[in-house]
Scaffold this motif. Structure first.
Motif, short mmCIF file in Angstrom:
data_model
loop_
_atom_site.label_atom_id
_atom_site.label_comp_id
_atom_site.label_asym_id
_atom_site.label_seq_id
_atom_site.Cartn_x
_atom_site.Cartn_y
_atom_site.Cartn_z
N UNK A 647 0.56 -1.46 -0.25
CA UNK A 647 -0.42 0.08 -0.06
C UNK A 647 0.81 1.24 0.60
N UNK A 648 1.56 1.27 0.74
CA UNK A 648 2.52 2.87 0.50
C UNK A 648 3.43 3.07 -0.18
N UNK A 649 4.14 1.78 -0.66
CA UNK A 649 4.81 1.71 -2.28
C UNK A 649 3.68 2.59 -3.35
N UNK A 650 2.71 2.00 -3.54
CA UNK A 650 1.80 1.97 -4.70
C UNK A 650 0.90 3.35 -4.43
N UNK A 651 1.36 4.21 -2.78
CA UNK A 651 0.75 5.43 -2.72
C UNK A 651 2.12 6.69 -2.79
N UNK A 652 2.98 5.72 -2.80
CA UNK A 652 4.81 6.26 -3.11
C UNK A 652 4.50 7.00 -5.09
N UNK A 653 4.52 5.70 -5.89
CA UNK A 653 3.86 6.02 -7.12
C UNK A 653 3.01 7.34 -7.06
N UNK A 654 1.94 6.62 -6.61
CA UNK A 654 1.27 7.96 -7.07
C UNK A 654 1.00 9.01 -6.73
N UNK A 655 2.15 8.79 -5.52
CA UNK A 655 2.34 11.10 -5.23
C UNK A 655 2.99 11.19 -6.13
N UNK A 656 4.43 10.72 -6.68
CA UNK A 656 5.24 11.20 -8.17
C UNK A 656 4.32 10.96 -8.83
N UNK A 657 3.39 10.66 -9.29
CA UNK A 657 2.37 10.93 -10.57
C UNK A 657 2.22 9.79 -11.58
N UNK A 658 2.73 8.75 -11.09
CA UNK A 658 3.56 7.68 -12.48
C UNK A 658 1.84 6.43 -11.93
N UNK A 659 2.44 6.20 -12.97
CA UNK A 659 1.31 5.06 -13.33
C UNK A 659 1.56 3.36 -12.23
N UNK A 660 0.78 3.19 -11.79
CA UNK A 660 0.76 1.48 -10.98
C UNK A 660 1.25 0.28 -12.03
N UNK A 661 2.42 0.26 -12.17
CA UNK A 661 2.39 -1.45 -12.76
C UNK A 661 1.01 -2.43 -12.67
N UNK A 662 1.15 -3.34 -13.19
CA UNK A 662 0.44 -4.43 -13.08
C UNK A 662 0.93 -5.17 -11.86
N UNK A 663 2.13 -5.32 -12.05
CA UNK A 663 3.69 -6.36 -11.34
C UNK A 663 4.42 -5.39 -10.64
N UNK A 664 5.12 -6.03 -9.59
CA UNK A 664 5.38 -5.15 -8.42
C UNK A 664 7.09 -6.03 -9.93
N UNK A 665 8.04 -4.99 -9.17
CA UNK A 665 8.95 -4.63 -10.43
C UNK A 665 10.19 -5.99 -9.69
N UNK A 666 10.00 -6.83 -9.74
CA UNK A 666 10.50 -8.13 -9.21
C UNK A 666 11.96 -8.67 -10.29
N UNK A 667 12.81 -8.83 -9.65
CA UNK A 667 13.78 -9.49 -10.56
C UNK A 667 14.13 -10.91 -11.02
N UNK A 668 14.17 -11.63 -12.29
CA UNK A 668 13.90 -12.91 -12.76
C UNK A 668 15.23 -13.23 -11.58
N UNK A 669 14.78 -15.29 -11.15
CA UNK A 669 16.23 -15.65 -10.85
C UNK A 669 16.94 -15.93 -11.65
N UNK A 670 17.84 -16.55 -11.00
CA UNK A 670 19.41 -16.69 -11.95
C UNK A 670 19.13 -17.81 -11.54
N UNK A 671 20.73 -18.51 -12.75
CA UNK A 671 20.93 -20.00 -12.65
C UNK A 671 21.65 -20.32 -11.30
N UNK A 672 21.17 -21.39 -10.85
CA UNK A 672 21.51 -21.94 -9.97
C UNK A 672 23.20 -22.60 -9.71
#
Length: 836
Positions: A647-672
């Protein structure tokens, strides 16, 4: 004679009808000997007439010619058995319901036969007879229109003086049986929707108009009963008490929908009567006084129940006058309603009391200040040396509370109240915001007019040449009303004073709506910074904030942004600690899931939670339902933290005037890496399962007893693959050296490894489940808390060959936990590094 009734004859013929009528006319008394024939004759005649109405008009012509309705009345009068009365009412009900011909309906309602049956003295101590009678009345009402209603009323000098159908029906409006009440309400609605001016005048004149005040009085008693149930339920939470609350809530909401349906019939006087009685009997004397922070324990309704009822009334009973009067009353201080709460209104005094000790607030004194913000006023504890200091403090606090305007009382619950009252207050504010019947000027003075509506209104004022509109539009501190109230608001304030005796100075409320708006925004931002609130309540507050400020950072005050950023940073720190906690393997899954839910919630057109959720807070699963050290409690805390962070993260994005992405910016997994323990053991990306063959590289021999006296030998191994990790117990294959088969798998995270103090070869592990109840409901059953509370963490004690092996196992676990935590933290890095 009775045996001749059974002779063969065409069942659906005029001859059959003629025969039955003749036989019925010969009956001079109804007793135990012939009652069965009479009952069958009444049933068959109704069946034949229904058939004839659709196929042969001669059937009903015969019915009229022989005045069979008169015969029915005669049979009723000479009958001594209740079964005949039951059949008669049922037959006529079926006949009326199925007649399609207007001519036939007109005949049925003429000649006063129906009115005679309506006013007949039945023995209603027989519940079945009452049920048939009510069905009979309802069947009649279903055929009402402007033409047929005139056949059921008596007039004098062009005024209706008698309407037996309506008068007799409302006698049962408050019957203990809900089905009877429902049928009577359906009947009254049929009457109201006829639209006959003379009938409308009859039902809105004394004494028949008392029905509407009695209706609200009955509703008031239901509200008081609901409060009793809500008060008692937390003491003994069980399925029966929850069911009782839900049933009462359903009935209360059904009553309000009935009010709404009555009003929709379009009878102006009825709308005014209902509005007046709801205000006079319920809201002003009962619901508003219950909101005071220092509410007395002997009040009939508590604050939580009051908040719920206000939401329901505003949401369901859509009367503009009622909605705006309620909204205007929020500008008054609580002491303005004290007289109403103690008075005996219209001779009505409730016979039910309720000790609402659970309504004691968990807040200190809250007082308004000139800056338009709310501050906490903690009494000076050093005054204990004074004479009667406690009494002085209590008196001072009561005066402070009672002088607080109702709208500020709501805000004080938001900023300082407990979770339930905060949610209830937010629900009231959200309901007011969504009430279409409220004037925008009323929303503005309450401080909850959305910014987009303010801009639209001021732009229109500027376009038509109103100087104040243009000045405010381009002002940094815009507000629809600069000083005082609009004419519309003045009208409702005057109404409260003249009609309901709410006479009190509201000089404080006369301040600029800008101040009120700032108070609302302050309260919402302070709420979002509170650490003792549930995520549900914070999401509710986030939705409301999103409605009021739909644009960007320019809409926020600098101190609002600072508070939100500080709270957000604290949340980031707590989330980083969770990467090293008990549930890091589920952290990203929960975060992605809650991201989508939160986005839907704050962008929705209305709050996702219904107001009645505040009545059953104990149904919500939380960490208090588990032992303090339980992994389930930690999982609930992690889930709540993620919800707040999102919630707080999305409100921060909102306060910066940006559109909310559909998914959070999570990095993909790496090879083991190939050098990892998981790879060297031969595991693939699917992970280990019982029965999987692995290489026993790094595995350590150990013993464990899953049952008393049955010790087993295994090879122990801890592995991690990305964000996942496991501890494995494998049996060595006798014919394949250095290979084994996995027999037991448990999650690595949360194992909390510890070497025994007295036995250095023993390693203690906690074994938590692989998932959480709220993530996999089928796995944990459908029994709610009762099932969840029985879940406990497993405990393993592994015995190794020597002290060094035990230490090596401990080191292996800690190494793999660190690898797992580091990978979770790496993948979360973009979402935690939002530019502020």
């Amino acid at each position: 004679m009775w045996f001749s009734f059974w002779r063969p004859r065409d069942r659906f013929s005029l001859d059959e009808l003629r025969y039955l009528t003749d036989q019925l006319q010969k009956v001079q008394i109804v007793n135990e000997v012939n009652k069965d024939f009479v009952i069958e004759a009444l049933r068959s005649i109704a069946e034949l007439l229904t058939y004839g109405d659709q196929h042969d008009s001669s059937f009903f012509e015969f019915f009229m010619e022989k005045q069979v309705m008169g015969e029915f009345i005669r049979i009723l009068n000479i009958s001594k058995t209740v079964t005949v009365s039951l059949q008669l009412l049922q037959s006529i009900s079926i006949l009326i319901q199925n007649l399609k011909s207007e001519h036939a309906i007109y005949y049925m309602f003429s000649n006063e036969h129906v009115n005679y049956l309506i006013t007949y003295s039945f023995d209603f101590r027989n519940e079945e007879l009452l049920s048939y009678y009510i069905s009979f009345l309802r069947a009649i009402s279903g055929k009402l229109n402007k033409n047929t209603v005139s056949l059921l009323v008596k007039t004098q000098d062009e005024e209706v003086v008698s309407f037996p159908l309506y008068v007799e029906a409302i006698r049962f409006a408050f019957h203990e049986e809900s089905m009877v009440r429902t049928a009577v309400r359906a009947l009254t609605l049929n009457v109201y929707h006829v639209g006959d001016d003379f009938v409308n005048k009859f039902i809105t004149s004394a004494p028949h108009s008392d029905y509407f005040s009695n209706l609200v009085s009955f509703f008031r008693e239901q509200c008081i009963n609901l409060n009793k149930l809500v008060y008692e339920c937390p003491k003994k939470p069980c399925s029966e008490s929850v069911a009782a609350i839900n049933a009462t809530v359903d009935e209360i909401e059904d009553n309000l929908y009935y009010f709404s349906d009555v009003i929709s019939a379009g009878i102006p006087v009825v709308g005014r009567l209902i509005t007046d009685n709801i205000l006079r009997l319920l809201i002003l004397p009962l619901l508003f006084p219950a909101l005071q922070i220092n509410a007395d324990s002997n009040m009939e309704i508590g604050a939580v129940t009051s908040l719920y009822l206000l939401c329901c009334i505003l949401r369901i009973v859509k009367i503009k006058d009622l909605a705006n009067t309620i909204a205007a009353a929020f500008l008054y201080p609580l002491e303005a309603f004290a007289a109403n709460s103690e008075a005996k209104l219209n001779g009505y005094v409730s016979g039910n009391g309720c000790a609402c000790q659970n309504e004691e607030p968990k807040v200190d004194s809250v007082t308004p200040v000139n800056a338009g913000q709310l501050c906490l006023d903690i009494p000076n504890k050093a005054s204990s040396s004074q004479v009667h200091p406690e009494e002085d403090i209590i008196t001072e606090k009561k005066l402070s509370y009672s002088r607080l305007p109702l709208r500020e009382t709501l805000l004080s619950y938001v900023t300082h109240g407990d979770d339930i009252r905060a949610m209830g207050s937010l629900s009231v504010l959200a309901t007011l915001l969504q009430t279409k019947e409220l004037d925008e000027s009323m929303l503005d003075v309450l401080g909850i007019l959305p910014q987009r509506k303010q801009h639209k209104k001021l732009l229109l004022q500027a376009l038509v040449g109103e100087g104040s509109g243009e000045e405010q539009l381009f002002s940094s501190e815009s507000g629809s009303l600069k000083d005082g109230f609009s004419t519309e608001i003045d009208g409702y304030l005057q109404k409260l004073k003249e009609q309901y005796g709410v006479s009190f100075s509201i000089a404080e409320a006369g301040a600029s709506p800008r101040i009120h708006r700032n108070q609302v925004l302050d309260a919402l931002v302070n709420l979002l910074c509170r650490s003792n609130m549930s995520a549900e309540t914070l999401w509710h507050g986030g939705w409301l904030l999103r409605q009021l400020l739909p644009y960007s950072e320019v809409e926020f005050k600098s101190h609002h942004l600072k508070l939100l950023k500080d709270s957000y940073r604290n949340c980031i720190s707590a989330l980083l600690r969770e990467t090293k906690g008990i549930w890091p393997d589920l952290l990203i899954t929960v975060l992605c899931d809650e991201w989508k839910k939160c986005k839907r919630a704050i962008e929705a057109s209305s709050p996702q939670k219904e107001p009645k959720c505040i009545l059953l807070p104990f149904q919500k699963l939380n960490s208090e339902d588990f032992p303090p050290e339980s992994s389930f409690a930690a999982g609930e805390r992690m889930s709540e933290l993620v919800k707040v962070f999102v919630l707080l993260h999305q409100l921060q994005i909102f306060s910066l005037g940006r559109a909310l992405p559909e998914q959070p910016p999570i990095l993909p997994p790496i090879d083991i890496p190939e050098i990892s323990r998981a790879r060297r053991a031969g595991l693939d990306v699917s992970g280990p399962r019982p029965g999987t063959e692995i290489r026993l590289v790094h595995a350590l021999p150990c013993r464990i007893a899953f049952e008393r006296g049955k010790e087993r030998h295994f090879c122990f191994l801890a592995v991690s693959m990305g964000t996942l990790g496991w501890v494995l117990l494998a049996e060595e294959l006798p014919l394949k050296q250095h290979y084994g088969v996995v027999r037991v798998v448990a999650p690595l995270a949360g194992t909390n490894p510890r070497i025994d103090d007295k036995h250095p070869r023993w390693l203690h592990l906690r074994v938590r489940p692989s998932t959480l109840p709220f993530l996999d409901p089928p796995k944990f059953g459908t029994h709610g808390k009762t099932r969840i509370r029985t879940l406990v963490d497993g405990r393993w004690t592994l015995a190794f060959r020597d002290d060094e092996s035990c230490k090596a196992a401990l080191s292996m676990i800690l190494d793999e936990i660190n690898l797992q935590s580091s990978e979770v933290e790496r993948r979360l890095k973009p979402v935690l590094d939002l530019e502020l």
